[in-house]
Write an enzyme that holds these catalytic residues in place. Structure first.
Site, mmCIF file in Angstrom:
data_model
loop_
_atom_site.group_PDB
_atom_site.id
_atom_site.type_symbol
_atom_site.label_atom_id
_atom_site.label_comp_id
_atom_site.label_asym_id
_atom_site.label_seq_id
_atom_site.Cartn_x
_atom_site.Cartn_y
_atom_site.Cartn_z
ATOM 1 N N GLY A 138 0.793 -1.226 0.000
ATOM 2 C CA GLY A 138 0.000 0.000 0.000
ATOM 3 C C GLY A 138 0.826 1.276 0.000
ATOM 4 O O GLY A 138 0.281 2.356 0.204
ATOM 5 N N GLN A 139 2.139 1.153 -0.241
ATOM 6 C CA GLN A 139 2.974 2.359 -0.257
ATOM 7 C C GLN A 139 2.624 3.219 -1.473
ATOM 8 O O GLN A 139 2.572 2.722 -2.599
ATOM 9 C CB GLN A 139 4.465 1.984 -0.296
ATOM 10 N N VAL A 148 3.773 6.869 -1.425
ATOM 11 C CA VAL A 148 4.863 7.839 -1.537
ATOM 12 C C VAL A 148 6.163 7.080 -1.302
ATOM 13 O O VAL A 148 6.358 6.477 -0.233
ATOM 14 C CB VAL A 148 4.710 8.989 -0.519
ATOM 15 N N HIS A 156 8.306 6.185 5.319
ATOM 16 C CA HIS A 156 7.646 6.999 6.348
ATOM 17 C C HIS A 156 6.879 6.109 7.298
ATOM 18 O O HIS A 156 6.273 5.121 6.896
ATOM 19 C CB HIS A 156 6.727 8.043 5.720
ATOM 20 N N HIS A 187 3.759 5.936 9.764
ATOM 21 C CA HIS A 187 2.494 6.572 10.154
ATOM 22 C C HIS A 187 2.329 6.400 11.663
ATOM 23 O O HIS A 187 2.456 5.280 12.183
ATOM 24 C CB HIS A 187 1.300 5.878 9.492
HETATM 25 P P1 AMP Z 1 1.577 5.522 2.094
HETATM 26 O O1 AMP Z 1 0.347 4.917 1.466
HETATM 27 O O2 AMP Z 1 2.027 4.756 3.317
HETATM 28 O O3 AMP Z 1 2.685 5.729 1.083
HETATM 29 O O4 AMP Z 1 1.120 6.924 2.655
HETATM 30 C C1 AMP Z 1 1.410 8.152 2.059
HETATM 31 C C2 AMP Z 1 0.786 9.186 2.957
HETATM 32 O O5 AMP Z 1 1.314 10.459 2.616
HETATM 33 C C3 AMP Z 1 -0.751 9.280 2.824
HETATM 34 O O6 AMP Z 1 -1.340 9.071 4.103
HETATM 35 C C4 AMP Z 1 -0.958 10.695 2.314
HETATM 36 O O7 AMP Z 1 -2.127 11.300 2.818
HETATM 37 C C5 AMP Z 1 0.304 11.407 2.790
HETATM 38 N N1 AMP Z 1 0.662 12.578 2.020
HETATM 39 C C6 AMP Z 1 0.798 12.667 0.676
HETATM 40 N N2 AMP Z 1 1.158 13.914 0.330
HETATM 41 C C7 AMP Z 1 1.276 14.634 1.478
HETATM 42 C C8 AMP Z 1 1.614 15.981 1.782
HETATM 43 N N3 AMP Z 1 1.900 16.867 0.829
HETATM 44 N N4 AMP Z 1 1.628 16.360 3.079
HETATM 45 C C9 AMP Z 1 1.334 15.471 4.061
HETATM 46 N N5 AMP Z 1 0.988 14.196 3.836
HETATM 47 C C10 AMP Z 1 0.961 13.775 2.564
#
Ligand code: AMP
Length: 140
Positions: free
Chosen positions: A94-95, A97, A101, A103
């Protein structure tokens, strides 16, 4: 793949963010689409795409900062009753970005957050077999 994502822009101050914590190695800011109020992301400043690219010492630091933020989520106006850590490593996990990181998700009664799963009940022999396979792959 380009190692620079929106998180690098946030870290460099080129994109807006609501910062919670920052030091030489790590930055933490509010998730723009929180799954519960107070949802924070803890991010290494180095743009490691996945866990495999992340220095384990930095991984430890992510967890340490996550622990401090978890305590702050309980003590702050978020008034968390509990906290979940979640880390998606890879598309299948589910990544979205591709900059590692963690959560940090505060939990309050009735917040609607949950993980869907179908736990199974394997035989001990099957658990032992996979444990052996994983042991064999450690330090490989
Ligand atoms: P993942 O699915 O673990 O890669 O989560 C990526 C997370 O990054 C999601 O919860 C998004 O809401 C968050 N996200 C994406 N862009 C931004 C941003 N500009 N500022 C803060 N959070 C973000």
């Amino acid at each position: 793949m380009n190692p620079y994502t929106i998180f690098t822009e946030i870290i460099n101050g080129q994109a807006p963010s609501s910062k919670v914590y920052e030091d030489d190695d790590v930055c933490a800011f509010m998730d723009i689409r929180p799954v519960t109020p107070g949802h924070v992301l803890v991010v290494p400043k180095i743009p490691a795409e996945s866990l495999a690219d992340l220095d384990p010492a930095l991984g430890g630091k992510l967890f340490q900062v996550g622990q401090r933020i978890a305590a702050a989520l309980r003590a702050s106006e978020v008034a968390a009753h509990g906290v979940n850590f979640f880390l998606a490593d890879g598309v299948m996990a589910g990544q979205e970005v591709f900059h590692v990181h963690l959560h940090v998700i505060p939990r309050t009664p009735g917040d609607g957050f949950g993980l869907r799963a179908r736990p199974t009940s394997p035989k001990r022999a099957d658990l032992d077999y996979l444990a052996g396979s994983i042991r064999g792959a450690l330090d490989r």
